[in-house]
Write a protein that holds these residues in place. Structure first.
Motif, PDB file in Angstrom:
ATOM      1  N   SER A  52       0.817  -1.217   0.000  1.00 49.84           N
ATOM      2  CA  SER A  52       0.000   0.000   0.000  1.00 49.84           C
ATOM      3  C   SER A  52       0.849   1.264   0.000  1.00 49.84           C
ATOM      4  N   LEU A  53       2.163   1.109   0.242  1.00 50.85           N
ATOM      5  CA  LEU A  53       3.062   2.256   0.276  1.00 50.85           C
ATOM      6  C   LEU A  53       3.780   2.391  -1.052  1.00 50.85           C
ATOM      7  N   PHE A  54       3.809   3.610  -1.582  1.00 60.59           N
ATOM      8  CA  PHE A  54       4.518   3.861  -2.837  1.00 60.59           C
ATOM      9  C   PHE A  54       5.987   4.176  -2.582  1.00 60.59           C
ATOM     10  N   THR A  55       6.286   4.716  -1.415  1.00 53.31           N
ATOM     11  CA  THR A  55       7.664   4.981  -1.023  1.00 53.31           C
ATOM     12  C   THR A  55       7.787   4.709   0.469  1.00 53.31           C
ATOM     13  N   GLY A  56       8.994   4.331   0.908  1.00 54.22           N
ATOM     14  CA  GLY A  56       9.208   4.049   2.317  1.00 54.22           C
ATOM     15  C   GLY A  56       8.867   2.634   2.723  1.00 54.22           C
ATOM     16  N   GLU A  57       8.459   1.817   1.758  1.00 52.83           N
ATOM     17  CA  GLU A  57       8.114   0.432   2.076  1.00 52.83           C
ATOM     18  C   GLU A  57       9.338  -0.351   2.556  1.00 52.83           C
ATOM     19  N   ASP A  58      10.513   0.002   2.027  1.00 51.20           N
ATOM     20  CA  ASP A  58      11.733  -0.685   2.445  1.00 51.20           C
ATOM     21  C   ASP A  58      12.121  -0.300   3.867  1.00 51.20           C
ATOM     22  N   HIS A 116       3.577  15.030  -1.701  1.00 54.51           N
ATOM     23  CA  HIS A 116       3.969  15.007  -0.291  1.00 54.51           C
ATOM     24  C   HIS A 116       3.156  14.023   0.540  1.00 54.51           C
ATOM     25  N   THR A 117       1.930  13.720   0.130  1.00 49.82           N
ATOM     26  CA  THR A 117       1.108  12.817   0.943  1.00 49.82           C
ATOM     27  C   THR A 117       1.758  11.447   1.085  1.00 49.82           C
ATOM     28  N   LEU A 118       2.511  11.016   0.074  1.00 47.47           N
ATOM     29  CA  LEU A 118       3.178   9.720   0.138  1.00 47.47           C
ATOM     30  C   LEU A 118       4.241   9.701   1.226  1.00 47.47           C
ATOM     31  N   ARG A 119       4.921  10.822   1.433  1.00 46.47           N
ATOM     32  CA  ARG A 119       5.941  10.886   2.480  1.00 46.47           C
ATOM     33  C   ARG A 119       5.314  10.806   3.863  1.00 46.47           C
ATOM     34  N   PHE A 120       4.159  11.432   4.017  1.00 45.61           N
ATOM     35  CA  PHE A 120       3.461  11.342   5.308  1.00 45.61           C
ATOM     36  C   PHE A 120       2.937   9.927   5.542  1.00 45.61           C
ATOM     37  N   ASP A 121       2.494   9.253   4.479  1.00 45.63           N
ATOM     38  CA  ASP A 121       2.089   7.849   4.609  1.00 45.63           C
ATOM     39  C   ASP A 121       3.259   7.011   5.120  1.00 45.63           C
ATOM     40  N   THR A 130      11.892   7.022  -5.108  1.00 40.72           N
ATOM     41  CA  THR A 130      11.885   7.756  -3.841  1.00 40.72           C
ATOM     42  C   THR A 130      11.843   9.262  -4.035  1.00 40.72           C
ATOM     43  N   ARG A 131      12.057   9.733  -5.256  1.00 41.81           N
ATOM     44  CA  ARG A 131      12.036  11.175  -5.509  1.00 41.81           C
ATOM     45  C   ARG A 131      10.775  11.619  -6.232  1.00 41.81           C
TER      46      ARG A 131
END
Length: 378
Positions: free
Chosen positions: A160-166, A206-211, A201-202
């Protein structure tokens, strides 16, 4: 492509021996000839290669989970197609895990045309953990993981995460692992910057970073009781994921985006921003996050602009040099009402200023105790 060619060459050059390796390559809907390149590699490579071709999933979690589901070895390593392994990387990492009995091994990372994490490579460590080292500042998936650890806990990447899943996956592995090893004296991984700058990751808003920040904070809170150890780990999502949303780009954001960022940050600050976290930060980091926590949209732009400009905040030494305050904007501004404690430099930060005397009340007590011991001859 064309980064995949060098990536596969680095795999083929590994010294661990083809009989000890398996390659599972997931082509996630590529349209640039990647699939054909992988098929050609599979046909000539000395180790078994499985190529899985699927429709694009929209992110890295799905393909990694597919590969993880097919893996049969004692260890797994996640290699991104635009990066490459260092010479002897797998041989050295597997040997370290076997020797130390650890569940995760970090091999030194170097950046090529991009930055790479640095603070955790001070020395090689056969056995450490996430609380005793700086490994919390490298949460990418490019580590050696003992597969039994992942299987036992049913660990998978959050699709469900587009970034930060790792970051979520790796932090969980650190917390569940029976020890982590660090190889600091040999480059095991080259993190390659693409010429087109198109890194997952770039990209995205911004909503993806908060997720990502929300998920990582929740994971830490679920695994670590409230207190200093939790605060220590929370530094990572606050400074690496959340704080950049209130950096230079914030100055270019429209009013609606600024408002939305503060709205998204509020529940995270309410739940996880503590004095213990704040004390571990530099003054400019603490000040910005304090203003975010207080929803001070009126003060935040001036502080961000001051930090962006690279100006040096004036230092004010008090208590005979035992306290150093850094006078960032709104310091002792009665109308702003920001507490002095927000501007108080930590001992580590204060040491850079001439006249600082480390100590305070604790230091006085220690000196008094030494004087008593000398008087008593003990």
């Amino acid at each position: 492509m064309p980064y995949l060619v060098a990536c596969l060459e680095s795999v083929e050059a590994q010294t661990i021996g083809p009989e000890r390796m398996e390659v599972i390559a997931v082509d996630d809907g590529s349209t640039d000839g990647t699939g054909e390149c992988l098929e050609e590699f599979a046909a000539r490579a000395p180790m078994p290669v499985t190529v899985i071709r699927q429709d694009n999933s929209g992110g890295p979690s799905g393909p990694r989970n597919v590969g993880l589901g097919k893996a049969a070895g004692r260890y797994v390593f996640f290699l991104d197609a635009d990066d490459r392994l260092g010479p002897e990387a797998l041989e050295r990492m597997v040997a370290m895990a076997d020797r130390a009995g650890t569940d995760v091994v970090l091999g030194r990372v170097e950046g090529v045309n991009r930055s790479a994490p640095k603070s955790m490579w001070g020395s090689t460590l056969e056995r450490t953990d996430v609380f005793s080292s700086n490994i919390k500042f490298t949460l990418s998936a490019q580590k050696l993981f003992r597969r039994e650890l992942l299987t036992r806990h049913g660990m998978r990447f959050d699709e469900s995460l587009f970034t930060g899943e790792d970051a979520l996956f790796t932090m969980e592995a650190y917390l569940r692992a029976d020890g982590v090893s660090v190889i600091a004296d040999h480059t095991c991984y080259y993190l390659v910057g693409r010429d087109d700058g198109k890194h997952v990751t770039r990209s995205g808003d911004h909503t993806l970073r908060f997720d990502s920040a929300r998920a990582l904070m929740r994971l830490i809170a679920e695994h670590v009781p409230a207190g200093p150890r939790r605060d220590q780990l929370m530094v990572r999502p606050f400074t690496v994921t959340l704080l950049p949303q209130f950096g230079p780009k914030y100055l270019k954001d429209g009013e609606e985006t600024r408002r939305h960022k503060l709205e998204l940050a509020k529940p995270l600050m309410d739940a996880h921003w503590t004095e213990g976290v704040a004390r571990r930060l530099k003054v400019h980091e603490r000040l910005r996050l304090h203003l975010v926590a207080e929803q001070r949209a009126d003060l935040l732009p001036d502080v961000v602009e001051f930090v962006r400009s690279g100006k040096q905040a004036a230092a004010l030494l008090e208590r005979r040099g035992r306290r150093v305050y850094l006078a960032y904007p709104y310091f002792r501004d009665a109308a702003a009402g920001v507490p002095d404690s927000v501007y108080l430099a930590s001992p580590r930060e204060a040491r850079a200023y001439p006249g600082y005397r480390e100590g305070g009340a604790d230091s006085f007590v220690r000196r008094a105790a030494r004087k008593v011991r000398r008087t008593l001859g003990v």
